[in-house]
Write a protein that holds these residues in place. Structure first.
Motif, PDB file in Angstrom:
ATOM      1  N   ASN A 154      -0.073  -3.380   4.315  1.00 46.31           N
ATOM      2  CA  ASN A 154      -1.031  -4.265   3.676  1.00 46.31           C
ATOM      3  C   ASN A 154      -2.194  -4.531   4.637  1.00 46.31           C
ATOM      4  OD1 ASN A 154      -0.278  -6.267   5.536  1.00 46.31           O
ATOM      5  ND2 ASN A 154       1.033  -7.356   4.084  1.00 46.31           N
ATOM      6  N   ASP A 155      -3.137  -5.374   4.222  1.00 46.38           N
ATOM      7  CA  ASP A 155      -4.324  -5.626   5.038  1.00 46.38           C
ATOM      8  C   ASP A 155      -4.024  -6.260   6.386  1.00 46.38           C
ATOM      9  OD1 ASP A 155      -6.044  -4.491   3.215  1.00 46.38           O
ATOM     10  OD2 ASP A 155      -6.433  -6.370   2.168  1.00 46.38           O
ATOM     11  N   GLY A 156      -2.871  -6.867   6.557  1.00 48.89           N
ATOM     12  CA  GLY A 156      -2.502  -7.495   7.823  1.00 48.89           C
ATOM     13  C   GLY A 156      -1.661  -6.593   8.715  1.00 48.89           C
ATOM     14  N   TRP A 157      -1.631  -5.307   8.428  1.00 44.06           N
ATOM     15  CA  TRP A 157      -0.847  -4.321   9.197  1.00 44.06           C
ATOM     16  C   TRP A 157       0.651  -4.609   9.161  1.00 44.06           C
ATOM     17  CZ3 TRP A 157      -2.495   0.275  10.186  1.00 44.06           C
ATOM     18  CH2 TRP A 157      -3.853   0.502  10.396  1.00 44.06           C
ATOM     19  N   THR A 158       1.134  -5.152   8.040  1.00 43.38           N
ATOM     20  CA  THR A 158       2.566  -5.342   7.868  1.00 43.38           C
ATOM     21  C   THR A 158       3.070  -4.266   6.919  1.00 43.38           C
ATOM     22  OG1 THR A 158       2.398  -7.713   8.254  1.00 43.38           O
ATOM     23  CG2 THR A 158       4.366  -6.937   7.087  1.00 43.38           C
ATOM     24  N   GLY A 159       4.056  -3.512   7.398  1.00 42.24           N
ATOM     25  CA  GLY A 159       4.576  -2.398   6.622  1.00 42.24           C
ATOM     26  C   GLY A 159       5.683  -2.813   5.683  1.00 42.24           C
ATOM     27  N   LYS A 160       5.743  -2.106   4.578  1.00 40.86           N
ATOM     28  CA  LYS A 160       6.816  -2.306   3.610  1.00 40.86           C
ATOM     29  C   LYS A 160       7.362  -0.925   3.249  1.00 40.86           C
ATOM     30  CE  LYS A 160       8.094  -4.278  -0.746  1.00 40.86           C
ATOM     31  NZ  LYS A 160       7.738  -5.077  -1.894  1.00 40.86           N
ATOM     32  N   VAL A 161       8.671  -0.814   3.267  1.00 39.29           N
ATOM     33  CA  VAL A 161       9.307   0.443   2.907  1.00 39.29           C
ATOM     34  C   VAL A 161       9.150   0.636   1.402  1.00 39.29           C
ATOM     35  CG1 VAL A 161      11.446   1.781   2.898  1.00 39.29           C
ATOM     36  CG2 VAL A 161      10.953   0.251   4.810  1.00 39.29           C
ATOM     37  N   ARG A 162       8.472   1.711   1.020  1.00 42.51           N
ATOM     38  CA  ARG A 162       8.226   2.012  -0.393  1.00 42.51           C
ATOM     39  C   ARG A 162       9.263   2.968  -0.972  1.00 42.51           C
ATOM     40  NH1 ARG A 162       5.190  -1.964  -2.083  1.00 42.51           N
ATOM     41  NH2 ARG A 162       3.214  -2.090  -0.994  1.00 42.51           N
ATOM     42  N   ARG A 163       9.765   3.847  -0.132  1.00 42.96           N
ATOM     43  CA  ARG A 163      10.773   4.819  -0.568  1.00 42.96           C
ATOM     44  C   ARG A 163      11.776   5.002   0.557  1.00 42.96           C
ATOM     45  NH1 ARG A 163       9.455   8.461  -5.224  1.00 42.96           N
ATOM     46  NH2 ARG A 163      11.668   8.487  -4.964  1.00 42.96           N
ATOM     47  N   ARG A 164      13.000   5.301   0.192  1.00 45.43           N
ATOM     48  CA  ARG A 164      14.058   5.585   1.161  1.00 45.43           C
ATOM     49  C   ARG A 164      14.790   6.865   0.746  1.00 45.43           C
ATOM     50  NH1 ARG A 164      15.220   0.964   4.338  1.00 45.43           N
ATOM     51  NH2 ARG A 164      14.458  -0.942   3.382  1.00 45.43           N
ATOM     52  N   ASN A 165      15.324   7.524   1.752  1.00 40.07           N
ATOM     53  CA  ASN A 165      16.171   8.689   1.534  1.00 40.07           C
ATOM     54  C   ASN A 165      15.515   9.794   0.718  1.00 40.07           C
ATOM     55  OD1 ASN A 165      18.547  10.023   2.157  1.00 40.07           O
ATOM     56  ND2 ASN A 165      19.549   9.385   0.265  1.00 40.07           N
ATOM     57  N   CYS A 166      14.216   9.981   0.918  1.00 37.92           N
ATOM     58  CA  CYS A 166      13.520  11.099   0.249  1.00 37.92           C
ATOM     59  C   CYS A 166      14.051  12.404   0.823  1.00 37.92           C
ATOM     60  CB  CYS A 166      12.014  11.020   0.492  1.00 37.92           C
ATOM     61  SG  CYS A 166      11.234   9.547  -0.200  1.00 37.92           S
ATOM     62  N   LYS A 167      14.271  13.342  -0.052  1.00 36.18           N
ATOM     63  CA  LYS A 167      14.845  14.620   0.380  1.00 36.18           C
ATOM     64  C   LYS A 167      13.838  15.761   0.320  1.00 36.18           C
ATOM     65  CE  LYS A 167      19.416  13.225  -1.135  1.00 36.18           C
ATOM     66  NZ  LYS A 167      19.033  11.845  -1.354  1.00 36.18           N
ATOM     67  N   ASN A 168      12.767  15.577  -0.440  1.00 36.05           N
ATOM     68  CA  ASN A 168      11.793  16.654  -0.578  1.00 36.05           C
ATOM     69  C   ASN A 168      10.373  16.091  -0.610  1.00 36.05           C
ATOM     70  OD1 ASN A 168      11.142  15.894  -3.357  1.00 36.05           O
ATOM     71  ND2 ASN A 168      13.129  16.776  -3.883  1.00 36.05           N
ATOM     72  N   ALA A 169       9.415  16.987  -0.603  1.00 33.56           N
ATOM     73  CA  ALA A 169       8.020  16.584  -0.509  1.00 33.56           C
ATOM     74  C   ALA A 169       7.577  15.769  -1.723  1.00 33.56           C
ATOM     75  CB  ALA A 169       7.138  17.822  -0.361  1.00 33.56           C
ATOM     76  N   LYS A 170       8.057  16.107  -2.882  1.00 35.81           N
ATOM     77  CA  LYS A 170       7.646  15.378  -4.091  1.00 35.81           C
ATOM     78  C   LYS A 170       8.100  13.911  -4.020  1.00 35.81           C
ATOM     79  CE  LYS A 170       7.043  16.211  -8.915  1.00 35.81           C
ATOM     80  NZ  LYS A 170       7.222  17.131 -10.004  1.00 35.81           N
ATOM     81  N   GLU A 171       9.296  13.682  -3.495  1.00 33.85           N
ATOM     82  CA  GLU A 171       9.786  12.314  -3.358  1.00 33.85           C
ATOM     83  C   GLU A 171       8.971  11.544  -2.316  1.00 33.85           C
ATOM     84  OE1 GLU A 171      13.977  12.383  -2.555  1.00 33.85           O
ATOM     85  OE2 GLU A 171      14.457  13.294  -4.484  1.00 33.85           O
ATOM     86  N   ILE A 172       8.586  12.232  -1.234  1.00 35.72           N
ATOM     87  CA  ILE A 172       7.779  11.585  -0.192  1.00 35.72           C
ATOM     88  C   ILE A 172       6.414  11.275  -0.756  1.00 35.72           C
ATOM     89  CG2 ILE A 172       6.656  11.929   2.044  1.00 35.72           C
ATOM     90  CD1 ILE A 172       9.158  13.575   2.846  1.00 35.72           C
TER      91      ILE A 172
END
Length: 172
Positions: A154-172
């Motif tokens: 976000n604008d304050g440089w705080t990260g949020k996990v949007r996806r987990r355990n992606c196995k391929n490029a399309k999931e990433i």
């Protein structure tokens, strides 16, 4: 003798040699995995090449520069890019890049990706990478999000996990 295309053919060039003989043995590289998706959805995937690369590696388009010019080249890539896909890594060069990103970019331009399980040997210790990000003013979860995770900011440089355990490029 044909130059390509059959079981008794010879590669036309070094890159074809890599794809025909080396890649089946060593497997696919991470940037080679994500390059088609990045290129079709965002734009060209660009990286610096290593001086030790004997052959151009598949995946990202690489620029080769001498040691004194790498920072100016990377800073131009960073400023000109629409997205920055950053893989977990811990080096002095990575530290400089992260500091430059934090000082010169919109946080929403950065996406941190952890290597998927199939690239597990490339995973670094999350705690050290998280500490490096934190020193640069980029906040990510303390707990390792696991392999194949995508973190956006976000604008304050705080990260949020949007996806987990992606196995391929399309999931990433």
């Amino acid at each position: 003798v044909r130059t390509s295309g059959g079981p008794f053919s010879f590669p036309r060039n070094a890159q074809e040699f890599f794809f025909v003989y080396i890649q089946p043995i060593v497997g696919i590289g991470f940037d080679e995995l994500i390059q088609p998706q990045i290129s079709s959805r965002i734009g060209p995937l660009i990286a610096l090449g290593r001086h030790s690369d004997y052959l151009p590696m598949p995946g990202a388009s690489r620029t080769y520069v001498n040691d004194k010019d790498w920072q100016s080249t990377v800073s131009k890539f960073i400023v000109d890019s629409s997205k920055i896909v950053f893989l977990e890594s811990i080096t002095e060069g990575v530290k400089w890049e992260l500091e430059y990103i934090a000082e010169n970019c919109n946080p929403q331009k950065l996406v941190v990706v952890t290597f998927p399980k199939r690239f597990q040997p490339h995973r670094k210790e999350w705690n050290n990478f998280q500490l490096l990000l934190s020193k640069c003013g980029i906040n990510v979860p303390m707990q390792d999000p696991g392999p194949g995770s995508v973190i956006c900011f976000n604008d304050g440089w705080t990260g949020k996990v949007r996806r987990r355990n992606c196995k391929n490029a399309k999931e990433i």
